[in-house]
Design a protein around this motif. Structure first.
Motif, PDB file in Angstrom:
ATOM      1  N   PRO A 102     -19.553  -9.366   5.143  1.00 25.31           N
ATOM      2  CA  PRO A 102     -19.506 -10.680   5.819  1.00 25.31           C
ATOM      3  C   PRO A 102     -18.424 -10.745   6.879  1.00 25.31           C
ATOM      4  CG  PRO A 102     -19.517 -10.906   3.423  1.00 25.31           C
ATOM      5  CD  PRO A 102     -19.291  -9.475   3.716  1.00 25.31           C
ATOM      6  N   GLY A 103     -18.760 -11.411   7.996  1.00 26.97           N
ATOM      7  CA  GLY A 103     -17.779 -11.733   9.024  1.00 26.97           C
ATOM      8  C   GLY A 103     -17.221 -10.564   9.797  1.00 26.97           C
ATOM      9  N   LEU A 104     -17.776  -9.389   9.616  1.00 27.25           N
ATOM     10  CA  LEU A 104     -17.216  -8.199  10.266  1.00 27.25           C
ATOM     11  C   LEU A 104     -17.980  -7.897  11.546  1.00 27.25           C
ATOM     12  CD1 LEU A 104     -15.079  -5.942   9.742  1.00 27.25           C
ATOM     13  CD2 LEU A 104     -16.948  -4.559   8.879  1.00 27.25           C
ATOM     14  N   GLN A 105     -17.237  -7.671  12.606  1.00 24.95           N
ATOM     15  CA  GLN A 105     -17.839  -7.268  13.868  1.00 24.95           C
ATOM     16  C   GLN A 105     -17.501  -5.816  14.209  1.00 24.95           C
ATOM     17  OE1 GLN A 105     -19.957  -9.349  15.290  1.00 24.95           O
ATOM     18  NE2 GLN A 105     -19.463 -10.886  13.729  1.00 24.95           N
ATOM     19  N   ASP A 106     -16.291  -5.389  13.892  1.00 25.26           N
ATOM     20  CA  ASP A 106     -15.870  -4.014  14.128  1.00 25.26           C
ATOM     21  C   ASP A 106     -16.019  -3.229  12.817  1.00 25.26           C
ATOM     22  OD1 ASP A 106     -14.791  -1.641  14.930  1.00 25.26           O
ATOM     23  OD2 ASP A 106     -12.737  -2.368  15.132  1.00 25.26           O
ATOM     24  N   THR A 107     -16.920  -2.273  12.800  1.00 25.43           N
ATOM     25  CA  THR A 107     -17.226  -1.533  11.564  1.00 25.43           C
ATOM     26  C   THR A 107     -16.380  -0.273  11.410  1.00 25.43           C
ATOM     27  OG1 THR A 107     -18.989  -0.329  12.717  1.00 25.43           O
ATOM     28  CG2 THR A 107     -19.608  -2.364  11.580  1.00 25.43           C
ATOM     29  N   THR A 108     -15.408  -0.074  12.268  1.00 24.57           N
ATOM     30  CA  THR A 108     -14.616   1.160  12.227  1.00 24.57           C
ATOM     31  C   THR A 108     -13.928   1.333  10.878  1.00 24.57           C
ATOM     32  OG1 THR A 108     -14.211   0.971  14.591  1.00 24.57           O
ATOM     33  CG2 THR A 108     -12.790   2.472  13.354  1.00 24.57           C
ATOM     34  N   GLU A 109     -13.317   0.245  10.371  1.00 24.18           N
ATOM     35  CA  GLU A 109     -12.566   0.340   9.118  1.00 24.18           C
ATOM     36  C   GLU A 109     -13.484   0.662   7.952  1.00 24.18           C
ATOM     37  OE1 GLU A 109      -8.956   0.868   7.963  1.00 24.18           O
ATOM     38  OE2 GLU A 109      -9.283  -0.120   9.888  1.00 24.18           O
ATOM     39  N   VAL A 110     -14.686   0.059   7.953  1.00 25.36           N
ATOM     40  CA  VAL A 110     -15.648   0.338   6.884  1.00 25.36           C
ATOM     41  C   VAL A 110     -16.082   1.793   6.924  1.00 25.36           C
ATOM     42  CG1 VAL A 110     -17.939  -0.217   5.974  1.00 25.36           C
ATOM     43  CG2 VAL A 110     -16.462  -2.033   6.826  1.00 25.36           C
TER      44      VAL A 110
ATOM     45  N   PRO B   5       6.044   1.649   3.859  1.00 28.42           N
ATOM     46  CA  PRO B   5       4.928   1.687   2.912  1.00 28.42           C
ATOM     47  C   PRO B   5       4.719   3.088   2.325  1.00 28.42           C
ATOM     48  CG  PRO B   5       4.307   0.571   4.940  1.00 28.42           C
ATOM     49  CD  PRO B   5       5.630   1.218   5.205  1.00 28.42           C
ATOM     50  N   ASP B   6       4.442   3.130   1.026  1.00 29.31           N
ATOM     51  CA  ASP B   6       4.091   4.385   0.372  1.00 29.31           C
ATOM     52  C   ASP B   6       3.010   4.095  -0.667  1.00 29.31           C
ATOM     53  OD1 ASP B   6       5.327   3.172  -1.731  1.00 29.31           O
ATOM     54  OD2 ASP B   6       7.040   4.522  -1.842  1.00 29.31           O
TER      55      ASP B   6
ATOM     56  N   LEU C  47      -5.533   4.242   1.529  1.00 23.45           N
ATOM     57  CA  LEU C  47      -5.363   5.448   0.718  1.00 23.45           C
ATOM     58  C   LEU C  47      -5.348   5.095  -0.765  1.00 23.45           C
ATOM     59  CD1 LEU C  47      -4.874   8.433   0.359  1.00 23.45           C
ATOM     60  CD2 LEU C  47      -2.454   8.059   0.848  1.00 23.45           C
ATOM     61  N   SER C  48      -4.696   4.000  -1.132  1.00 20.03           N
ATOM     62  CA  SER C  48      -4.670   3.578  -2.533  1.00 20.03           C
ATOM     63  C   SER C  48      -6.076   3.287  -3.040  1.00 20.03           C
ATOM     64  CB  SER C  48      -3.788   2.324  -2.684  1.00 20.03           C
ATOM     65  OG  SER C  48      -2.468   2.577  -2.278  1.00 20.03           O
ATOM     66  N   VAL C  49      -6.861   2.578  -2.216  1.00 20.50           N
ATOM     67  CA  VAL C  49      -8.238   2.252  -2.608  1.00 20.50           C
ATOM     68  C   VAL C  49      -9.061   3.521  -2.799  1.00 20.50           C
ATOM     69  CG1 VAL C  49     -10.383   1.196  -1.820  1.00 20.50           C
ATOM     70  CG2 VAL C  49      -8.238  -0.029  -1.560  1.00 20.50           C
ATOM     71  N   LEU C  50      -8.928   4.476  -1.864  1.00 23.19           N
ATOM     72  CA  LEU C  50      -9.695   5.717  -1.954  1.00 23.19           C
ATOM     73  C   LEU C  50      -9.331   6.513  -3.205  1.00 23.19           C
ATOM     74  CD1 LEU C  50      -9.603   6.889   1.777  1.00 23.19           C
ATOM     75  CD2 LEU C  50     -11.548   5.943   0.552  1.00 23.19           C
TER      76      LEU C  50
ATOM     77  N   THR D 224       1.258   3.127   7.827  1.00 19.20           N
ATOM     78  CA  THR D 224       1.293   1.691   8.030  1.00 19.20           C
ATOM     79  C   THR D 224       0.857   1.043   6.717  1.00 19.20           C
ATOM     80  OG1 THR D 224      -1.010   1.544   8.760  1.00 19.20           O
ATOM     81  CG2 THR D 224       0.664   1.997  10.449  1.00 19.20           C
ATOM     82  N   VAL D 225       1.054  -0.283   6.618  1.00 21.10           N
ATOM     83  CA  VAL D 225       0.642  -0.972   5.394  1.00 21.10           C
ATOM     84  C   VAL D 225      -0.862  -0.825   5.178  1.00 21.10           C
ATOM     85  CG1 VAL D 225       0.488  -3.223   4.264  1.00 21.10           C
ATOM     86  CG2 VAL D 225       2.555  -2.617   5.516  1.00 21.10           C
ATOM     87  N   GLN D 226      -1.640  -0.942   6.264  1.00 13.78           N
ATOM     88  CA  GLN D 226      -3.090  -0.820   6.145  1.00 13.78           C
ATOM     89  C   GLN D 226      -3.499   0.580   5.705  1.00 13.78           C
ATOM     90  OE1 GLN D 226      -5.382  -3.417   6.610  1.00 13.78           O
ATOM     91  NE2 GLN D 226      -6.721  -1.930   5.638  1.00 13.78           N
ATOM     92  N   GLU D 227      -2.853   1.608   6.258  1.00 17.57           N
ATOM     93  CA  GLU D 227      -3.173   2.987   5.876  1.00 17.57           C
ATOM     94  C   GLU D 227      -2.828   3.241   4.416  1.00 17.57           C
ATOM     95  OE1 GLU D 227      -2.480   5.184  10.235  1.00 17.57           O
ATOM     96  OE2 GLU D 227      -0.858   5.078   8.751  1.00 17.57           O
TER      97      GLU D 227
END
Length: 528
Positions: free
Chosen positions: A201-209, A271-272, A334-337, A327-330
């Motif tokens: 939902p609400g996503l226009q840029d699919t790069t992150e997915v 971040p780690d 990585l944690s999710v993966l 970065t915090v996002q990276e």
């Protein structure tokens, strides 16, 4: 007695103000929200409420499982199994094992040896079971093709079963990667035999997915090679910061032994990723670090060394830390993966598009009208029935709705039309709690109690009933969340949050307003 300490009143007002702040980003533009995220500290959530596919549309990606790679892996496994069976029977080959597109072929010139080998090879043929229809076929077609050669080919049922299992497992992994909290309403479902549809939902840029889905997250822990190590036991791997580093081919601890991974911050506030091993991995990690103090230990992710720290002391607690200028996002990704695990097969995007709202504007408007009309009728009923106490109930009701949406923004939940239905449903439940309190106050007053005593007893004696009724509903919401999916989960999330906030607002918020009213008005009789 019906009294609230000043700090309690201040706390209630502070929480309400915080809820307002959490909702502010939902009314700002995307550019403004992005600027706020950069200005404010990373631990402060600055995120608007995300609307579901049915309300605002989003991105749709169709992924295809690499069937050819799966079949090739099956053939490789079959070749190893055939080699093992022939060694078990001490049967010599008249040549190697030839690999075919869908199987293998072995040549055993001696007829007696071939007769001895056939039962062993047929033992590799296993029935394929299906939970719905039972046995769905067998794995191998084994035939003697003449000239002393035996051919073992994978059946269509075996290949289809492998693809089916890979798709099912991939959906589970994708759910953990993209919808870990279960509140984002990411729709993941199988399409056809070997394809998976992902709608965000609400996503226009699919790069992150695509990054999250396409990544493998193959984590390994290896020792950095010493100058005297044999060249055939050393891999020269690229480093994240550039250049290459020689590491031993032997994997000391594999990422499959990880049980958890969470984003954190090191002593330099960078971040780690903090990870935890299972019992086997923790023991192995402790043994390796104990035997190799003062040696460099390479952390290898997807064939790239992201960190190679020196082992200062043995790490025996089954826990560790990955640092790599993230970065915090990276670090979050990585944690999710690492938590989700690896995909069983490569996935390729075959279609990518943006979809519009699934319900249409008429349905959305009708849902909004229903919510507004229901809320207005409840407000009017409370005003007509309970007077000034009805005003207090309506104010608490408004705060209750504020808390629901603020909680959804805080946890990153997605609002769908079923979610709106859950909010409307909890409006009635929240008012029901006030009705229980007010009717109990009436009963206490009719029994001859004083005003202050009736008010205090009404809140205290209605509290147990309110808790009992809300607990049963909360259990129903939890069951819907655990066993439902998609819109059902959206309804369960808003219902569960509404139940929790209704207890707080109906008891605490209403009690505060009545206590302040009594302190300043000093009424001689109850207004209800």
């Amino acid at each position: 007695m019906l009294r609230l300490a000043p700090w309690k009143v201040a706390s209630i007002l502070a929480v309400t103000f915080l809820a307002v702040l959490l909702l502010v980003p939902s009314f700002l533009g995307t550019a403004t929200v992005d600027r706020l995220e950069k200005l404010l500290p990373s631990f402060l959530p600055v995120r608007p409420i995300v609307l579901g596919l049915d309300l605002q549309g989003g991105a749709s990606l169709l992924w295809e499982v690499d069937s050819a790679a799966l079949t090739h892996a099956q053939v490789e496994t079959l070749r190893d199994d055939v080699r093992g069976k022939l060694r078990e029977g001490r049967i010599s080959l008249s040549g190697g094992i030839a690999v075919l597109p869908r199987g293998v072929q072995v040549r055993i010139a001696d007829a007696a040896e071939r007769a001895k080998a056939l039962p062993l090879l047929r033992a590799l043929d296993q029935p394929i079971s299906n939970a719905i229809i039972g046995t769905a076929g067998h794995m191998l077609d084994i035939t003697d093709v003449g000239d002393g050669s035996v051919q073992l080919l994978l059946t269509d049922a075996a290949i289809n079963d492998k693809i089916r299992r890979a798709v099912t497992q991939s959906i589970e992994v994708l759910n953990r990667r993209l919808n870990e909290s279960g509140t984002k309403e990411v729709n993941i479902q199988q399409q056809g035999v070997d394809r998976i549809l992902v709608e965000v939902p609400g996503l226009q840029d699919t790069t992150e997915v695509k990054k999250l889905v396409g990544a493998t997250a193959n984590l390994e822990f290896r020792l950095v090679a010493d100058p005297g190590d044999p060249p055939n036991e050393v891999d020269n791997l690229p480093q994240q910061q550039g250049g290459q580093i020689p590491v031993q081919k032997r994997v000391m601890v594999a990422g499959e032994d990880l049980t958890n991974a969470q984003t954190g911050f090191d002593q330099n506030s960078q971040p780690d990723v903090n990870f935890t091993f299972n019992l086997r991995g923790g023991q192995r990690f402790g043994q390796v670090t104990s035997e190799n103090v003062q040696r460099r230990f390479a952390i290898v992710l997807d064939g790239k060394v992201i960190s190679a720290p020196v082992i200062q002391t043995p790490i025996t607690g089954g826990r560790g830390q990955i640092t790599g200028n993230f970065t915090v996002q990276e670090a979050d990704n990585l944690s999710v993966l690492l938590r989700a695990g690896a995909l069983p097969a490569k996935l390729t995007v075959v279609e990518e598009r943006t979809v519009g709202p699934g319900l249409g504007q008429d349905s959305i408007d009708a849902g909004k009208r229903a919510a507004i009309v229901g809320g207005v009728l409840v407000v009017c009923y409370m005003l007509a029935t309970y007077g000034i106490f009805g005003v207090f109930a309506d104010v608490a009701l408004a705060v209750h709705i504020l808390f629901i949406f603020a909680s959804m923004a805080l946890i990153g939940a997605t609002l769908t039309l079923p979610g709106i239905a859950g909010v409307v449903f909890t409006i009635g439940m929240a008012v029901d709690s006030n009705v229980l309190i007010y009717e109990r106050i009436r009963e206490e007053a009719h029994m001859g109690r004083s005003i202050i005593s009736a008010l205090d007893a009404g809140f205290k004696r209605a509290f147990a009933t309110i808790i009992d009724s809300n607990v049963t509903m909360f259990v129903a919401a939890v069951i819907l969340y655990l066993f439902g999916s998609g819109p059902v989960r959206g309804f369960a999330v808003s219902l569960g949050l509404g139940i929790l906030t209704s207890v707080v607002t109906a008891v605490t918020m209403t009690r505060m307003m009545i206590a302040l009213w009594y302190r300043y008005k000093r009424p001689t009789k109850l207004p209800i």
